[in-house]
Scaffold this active site. Structure first.
Site, PDB file in Angstrom:
ATOM      1  N   SER A 243       0.849  -1.188   0.000  1.00  0.00           N
ATOM      2  CA  SER A 243       0.000   0.000   0.000  1.00  0.00           C
ATOM      3  C   SER A 243       0.884   1.237   0.000  1.00  0.00           C
ATOM      4  O   SER A 243       2.107   1.137   0.093  1.00  0.00           O
ATOM      5  CB  SER A 243      -0.900   0.009   1.237  1.00  0.00           C
ATOM      6  OG  SER A 243      -0.101   0.247   2.383  1.00  0.00           O
ATOM      7  N   LYS A 244       0.246   2.375  -0.077  1.00  0.00           N
ATOM      8  CA  LYS A 244       0.947   3.660  -0.110  1.00  0.00           C
ATOM      9  C   LYS A 244       1.900   3.788   1.081  1.00  0.00           C
ATOM     10  O   LYS A 244       2.939   4.439   0.996  1.00  0.00           O
ATOM     11  CB  LYS A 244      -0.107   4.765  -0.052  1.00  0.00           C
ATOM     12  CG  LYS A 244       0.358   6.060  -0.698  1.00  0.00           C
ATOM     13  CD  LYS A 244      -0.771   7.074  -0.658  1.00  0.00           C
ATOM     14  CE  LYS A 244      -0.239   8.480  -0.763  1.00  0.00           C
ATOM     15  NZ  LYS A 244       0.382   8.815  -2.017  1.00  0.00           N
ATOM     16  N   ARG A 245       1.506   3.151   2.178  1.00  0.00           N
ATOM     17  CA  ARG A 245       2.323   3.165   3.382  1.00  0.00           C
ATOM     18  C   ARG A 245       3.755   2.676   3.104  1.00  0.00           C
ATOM     19  O   ARG A 245       4.698   3.075   3.752  1.00  0.00           O
ATOM     20  CB  ARG A 245       1.650   2.225   4.391  1.00  0.00           C
ATOM     21  CG  ARG A 245       1.858   2.518   5.835  1.00  0.00           C
ATOM     22  CD  ARG A 245       0.898   1.668   6.658  1.00  0.00           C
ATOM     23  NE  ARG A 245       0.780   0.299   6.173  1.00  0.00           N
ATOM     24  CZ  ARG A 245       1.666  -0.663   6.398  1.00  0.00           C
ATOM     25  NH1 ARG A 245       2.738  -0.416   7.095  1.00  0.00           N
ATOM     26  NH2 ARG A 245       1.456  -1.881   5.935  1.00  0.00           N
TER      27      ARG A 245
END
Ligand code: GLU
Length: 481
Positions: A243-245
């Site tokens: 994910s963007k994380r």
């Protein structure tokens, strides 16, 4: 029979690299089998689907070079056909009307929760008599349409997971049409895939539970079912879904970071799939020829950003200048910068020199600013090493004076510049490095750059003298106080 594949994204956000990889695998197989690759936007979730997300997905697909055949289809536009399918199932007794109210269903769900039993629709309306049904219809009671899941085991062969069994006991009588008449996802997907003549579906493992229901629909409708291949998820280094994380997860983000479409395409192909030999850098033709879905790995693939950077650097360094210049020109435009007509060659030389030294387009263009602007600052460790030692600073003062004296013609030729600097060092009986390091710091603000003789040539006489004078002032005012 011609192969027809599709990519069916839901337009609820940017195109995740997992989605992009699904699209790529479908595209590769379609091209390999000389079939078609269709694009269907699954926009039935009215609340979450946006026009903007659709546009972004299309733009990401174009950027990746994933061309689709025919026009883009919108799932919402085929709801009449989907409703017709549901009615066909109702007419053949394979679906039934469910008059249970949301409150009743909620109560049953809560009951199951409290008693810790697996909640499934209990089939109350499966057994309504024709009279009861008619009465309910006359009273205009709202109803949904449910699929009648018959007990038993159903088998199908997944291209990646092999023989797969569905135990129907684990399934609900799932809804086909909601009480507002709208088709559910399962109904819409099966109807659309059938209408579009889809022969193969490669999609994420997270869809296996949908496939179970969809296979039952194909069989109930007596429709030929496509071949399914479920691919594992893409995980971040911490083994959680990427994910963007983790830094970047969408095609758009990688694009902004300066990753090249060909590199991302190639990298995503190798995420969970391999050609079976040791090739890694493969162009589209090679990938199409080598692609075999059966070789896709069962277990999740871990996204390796360093490997992507490595691959990107390879693609970047192999690009011809005329392929690279559009990226550079776009950057110039964004920065509102222009290269003067008589400086074009020098600028292009800088681009060429930075090319093998940069992992991404972004890193390359970021460094181009040195052509236009004096350094904002001087790297601290460089200042300590080269500006505050009397020997180095002294040599910098002297070489500046000497360059001024030789004048601008020296700057027409890289070899002459090199000779001049080297003979200066010899005359002073110092190594060339003692002159080169402070020069580089003065001109670029950094301790590393492309070759210094090229840099002198690229910047040209006036700019070099300006920067040297400025560095000398800096040393006098800030360092030697
Ligand atoms: N719209 C679904 C998704 O974006 C894909 C459906 C499918 O491939 O069948 O996850």
């Amino acid at each position: 029979m011609a192969a027809i594949l599709r990519f069916a994204p839901s337009p609820t956000g940017l195109l995740h690299v997992g989605g992009a990889r699904t699209a790529i695998f479908n595209w590769l197989l379609a091209r390999k089998l000389k079939g078609s690759f269709l694009l269907r936007i699954e926009d039935t979730d009215r609340l979450r689907s946006t026009r903007e997300a659709t546009d972004q997905i299309l733009s990401a697909m174009r950027w990746l070079g994933l061309d689709w055949d025919d026009s883009v289809q919108l799932q919402s536009e085929s709801s009449p056909v989907q409703i017709e399918t549901a009615n066909q199932l109702l007419a053949t007794g394979k679906a039934y009307r469910c008059f249970c109210t949301p409150a009743e269903l909620e109560e049953k769900r809560k009951y199951a929760e409290i008693h810790k039993i697996n909640h499934r629709y209990d089939g109350t309306c499966r057994h309504l008599s024709p009279e009861q049904i008619n009465k309910n219809l006359q009273e205009n009671k709202p109803f949904s349409l449910r699929f009648k899941v018959e007990p038993g085991i159903v088998k199908y062969t997944d291209l990646i997971h092999g023989e797969t069994e569905i135990d129907n006991d684990t399934l609900d009588d799932f809804i086909l049409l909601r009480s507002d008449g709208s088709p559910t996802y399962q109904l819409a997907v099966v109807t659309d895939d059938h209408t579009m003549g889809i022969t193969h579906i490669i999609r994420g493992d997270d869809h296996i539970s949908n496939t179970n229901k969809q296979i039952l629909l194909y069989r109930a409708l007596d429709w030929e079912e496509p071949v399914f291949a479920h691919i594992p998820l893409i995980l971040g280094p911490d083994k959680v879904r990427l994910s963007k994380r983790h830094g970047a997860a969408s095609v758009e983000e990688f694009r902004e970071q300066g990753i090249l479409p060909e590199a991302l395409f190639n990298y995503l192909c190798l995420l969970g799939w391999a050609p079976g030999d040791d090739r890694e850098i493969m162009n589209r033709e090679e990938l199409i020829n080598a692609f075999v879905p059966e070789r896709i790995n069962h277990s999740p693939a871990v996204f390796d950003y360093q490997k992507l950077l490595w691959m990107n650097a390879k693609y970047l360094s192999n690009m011809a200048l005329n392929e690279l210049m559009p990226y550079v020109n776009q950057w110039l435009q964004e920065q509102n910068l222009k290269v003067p007509a008589d400086r074009q060659d020098a600028f292009k030389l800088l681009v060429k020199l930075l090319q093998p030294r940069s992992q991404t387009i972004r890193k390359l263009t970021d460094q181009l600013i040195i052509f236009f602007r004096q350094p904002d600052s001087y790297e601290e460790k460089g200042v300590k090493k080269y500006f505050n030692k009397a020997t180095y600073a002294g040599l910098l003062f002297e070489i500046t004076a000497e360059l001024k004296q030789s004048g601008s013609t020296l700057f027409n030729n890289i070899e002459e510049l090199e000779k001049a600097i080297r003979s200066f060092a010899e005359k002073r009986d110092v190594s060339a490095g003692k002159v080169i390091h402070p020069l580089r710091l003065a001109l670029t603000g950094k301790t590393t750059s492309p070759g210094i003789f090229e840099m002198l040539y690229i910047l040209g006489y006036n700019e070099v003298i300006n920067r040297l004078d400025r560095a000398i002032n800096y040393i006098r005012e800030q360092v030697m106080v």
